[in-house]
Design a protein around this motif. Structure first.
Motif, PDB file in Angstrom:
ATOM      1  N   VAL A  26      -0.309  10.075  -2.889  1.00 25.90           N
ATOM      2  CA  VAL A  26       0.923   9.465  -3.313  1.00 25.90           C
ATOM      3  C   VAL A  26       1.026   8.218  -2.460  1.00 25.90           C
ATOM      4  O   VAL A  26       1.472   7.060  -3.087  1.00 25.90           O
ATOM      5  CB  VAL A  26       1.935  10.281  -2.982  1.00 25.90           C
ATOM      6  CG1 VAL A  26       3.267   9.727  -3.433  1.00 25.90           C
ATOM      7  CG2 VAL A  26       1.952  11.619  -3.801  1.00 25.90           C
ATOM      8  N   TYR A  27       0.907   8.150  -1.215  1.00 25.41           N
ATOM      9  CA  TYR A  27       1.127   6.941  -0.257  1.00 25.41           C
ATOM     10  C   TYR A  27       0.078   6.040  -0.640  1.00 25.41           C
ATOM     11  O   TYR A  27       0.318   4.702  -0.406  1.00 25.41           O
ATOM     12  CB  TYR A  27       1.005   7.250   1.205  1.00 25.41           C
ATOM     13  CG  TYR A  27       2.261   7.874   1.936  1.00 25.41           C
ATOM     14  CD1 TYR A  27       3.339   6.751   1.895  1.00 25.41           C
ATOM     15  CD2 TYR A  27       2.448   8.915   1.989  1.00 25.41           C
ATOM     16  CE1 TYR A  27       4.530   7.268   2.252  1.00 25.41           C
ATOM     17  CE2 TYR A  27       3.436   9.534   2.448  1.00 25.41           C
ATOM     18  CZ  TYR A  27       4.898   8.498   2.592  1.00 25.41           C
ATOM     19  OH  TYR A  27       6.006   9.119   3.287  1.00 25.41           O
ATOM     20  N   ARG A  28      -1.200   6.260  -1.083  1.00 27.40           N
ATOM     21  CA  ARG A  28      -2.227   5.174  -1.674  1.00 27.40           C
ATOM     22  C   ARG A  28      -1.581   4.359  -3.014  1.00 27.40           C
ATOM     23  O   ARG A  28      -2.022   3.173  -2.999  1.00 27.40           O
ATOM     24  CB  ARG A  28      -3.539   5.830  -1.855  1.00 27.40           C
ATOM     25  CG  ARG A  28      -4.110   5.920  -0.506  1.00 27.40           C
ATOM     26  CD  ARG A  28      -5.691   6.390  -0.787  1.00 27.40           C
ATOM     27  NE  ARG A  28      -6.012   7.540  -1.563  1.00 27.40           N
ATOM     28  CZ  ARG A  28      -5.906   8.814  -1.072  1.00 27.40           C
ATOM     29  NH1 ARG A  28      -5.888   8.752   0.184  1.00 27.40           N
ATOM     30  NH2 ARG A  28      -6.306   9.710  -1.462  1.00 27.40           N
ATOM     31  N   ARG A  29      -0.868   5.078  -3.653  1.00 29.36           N
ATOM     32  CA  ARG A  29      -0.327   4.490  -4.665  1.00 29.36           C
ATOM     33  C   ARG A  29       1.179   3.631  -4.686  1.00 29.36           C
ATOM     34  O   ARG A  29       1.276   2.902  -5.340  1.00 29.36           O
ATOM     35  CB  ARG A  29      -0.236   5.701  -5.922  1.00 29.36           C
ATOM     36  CG  ARG A  29      -1.419   6.327  -6.318  1.00 29.36           C
ATOM     37  CD  ARG A  29      -2.607   5.607  -7.297  1.00 29.36           C
ATOM     38  NE  ARG A  29      -3.065   4.454  -6.910  1.00 29.36           N
ATOM     39  CZ  ARG A  29      -4.370   4.773  -5.928  1.00 29.36           C
ATOM     40  NH1 ARG A  29      -4.727   5.700  -5.890  1.00 29.36           N
ATOM     41  NH2 ARG A  29      -4.852   3.468  -5.510  1.00 29.36           N
ATOM     42  N   PHE A  30       1.852   4.304  -3.890  1.00 32.43           N
ATOM     43  CA  PHE A  30       3.299   3.897  -3.594  1.00 32.43           C
ATOM     44  C   PHE A  30       3.396   3.877  -1.909  1.00 32.43           C
ATOM     45  O   PHE A  30       3.208   4.770  -1.341  1.00 32.43           O
ATOM     46  CB  PHE A  30       4.074   4.757  -4.078  1.00 32.43           C
ATOM     47  CG  PHE A  30       4.108   4.739  -5.755  1.00 32.43           C
ATOM     48  CD1 PHE A  30       4.560   3.649  -6.447  1.00 32.43           C
ATOM     49  CD2 PHE A  30       3.373   5.800  -6.398  1.00 32.43           C
ATOM     50  CE1 PHE A  30       4.327   3.814  -7.862  1.00 32.43           C
ATOM     51  CE2 PHE A  30       3.290   5.983  -7.749  1.00 32.43           C
ATOM     52  CZ  PHE A  30       3.590   4.961  -8.351  1.00 32.43           C
ATOM     53  N   ALA A  31       3.689   2.428  -1.509  1.00 31.19           N
ATOM     54  CA  ALA A  31       3.785   2.369  -0.039  1.00 31.19           C
ATOM     55  C   ALA A  31       4.755   3.249   0.386  1.00 31.19           C
ATOM     56  O   ALA A  31       4.865   3.717   1.618  1.00 31.19           O
ATOM     57  CB  ALA A  31       3.919   0.840   0.202  1.00 31.19           C
TER      58      ALA A  31
END
Length: 223
Positions: free
Chosen positions: A54-59
């Motif tokens: 998730v963090y790779r797609r949305f900071a």
């Protein structure tokens, strides 16, 4: 002897987009149910993905909220634009309030993104720059047509939308259509059916005052 070629690797770009759509679909359900207090961990769990994905797609959550709700808020802008073009100003006004209220009553995340934006800037920017002026124009059309009290401003309508969503919270799962009763009462109070009205106390909020009242800093007590 025939040399077997190694299979081509799965394209990462396609996988990345698939994961992005999976995250957005999960976020729709999580935020609609729990509101924007839900975390990226909650979204990742619902999507069946690791939180790192998730963090790779949305900071951060702000980035996810902006990606998720920009389209939904633009849908509300479209509703207001359509209402402004209605032949019958009052029918357009009522139709907008009913449709916008229905969307927000069934989607807690959308309600918070529009009415009490704390995450990202999409709700603040779109609501103020695009939605607010259309609601003001819709309100002015009704005033000019004599079907709305002459002292009602667009910011009064925005405040009424808050009241309707408070009714949606009160009704909850036990009475999910309770907001409609509140909206009906408010609409009756907006019409100029009486020969005279008691003057409304005070002045309507200015656009700047409404923006400040709904800002995260103000709602957090200035912290």
């Amino acid at each position: 002897m025939t040399t077997l070629e190694a299979p081509e690797p799965r394209p990462l770009r396609r996988d990345a987009e698939r994961n992005r759509q999976r995250i957005l679909a999960a976020a729709v359900e999580v935020f609609a149910d729990r509101g924007l207090a839900a975390t990226l961990d909650d979204v990742a769990h619902h999507a069946g993905l690791g939180v790192g994905t998730v963090y790779r797609r949305f900071a951060d959550k702000d980035a996810l909220v902006e990606a998720l709700f920009e389209e939904r808020i633009r849908d509300l802008v479209g509703l207001a634009e359509t209402a402004c073009a209605a032949t019958d100003p009052w029918a357009g006004f009522v139709g907008y309030l009913e449709a916008a209220s229905a969307r927000m009553a069934t989607d807690r995340g959308l309600r918070e993104a529009v009415l009490t934006p704390r995450h990202g800037q999409v709700g603040v920017t779109l609501a103020r720059a695009e939605l607010g002026p259309r609601v003001e124009r819709l309100t002015a059309r009704c005033r000019d047509a004599g079907v709305l009290r002459p002292d009602v401003a667009g910011t009064d309508v925005a405040t009424l939308l808050h009241a309707v969503q408070a009714a949606a919270d009160i009704g909850g799962a036990a009475s999910p259509q309770h907001w409609r009763r509140t909206l009906g009462l408010l609409l009756d109070g907006l019409t100029p059916a009486r020969t005279t009205h008691h003057p409304l106390p005070g002045a309507p909020l200015s656009d700047d005052e409404l923006h400040e009242a709904l800002s995260p800093r103000r709602r957090a007590g200035g912290r």
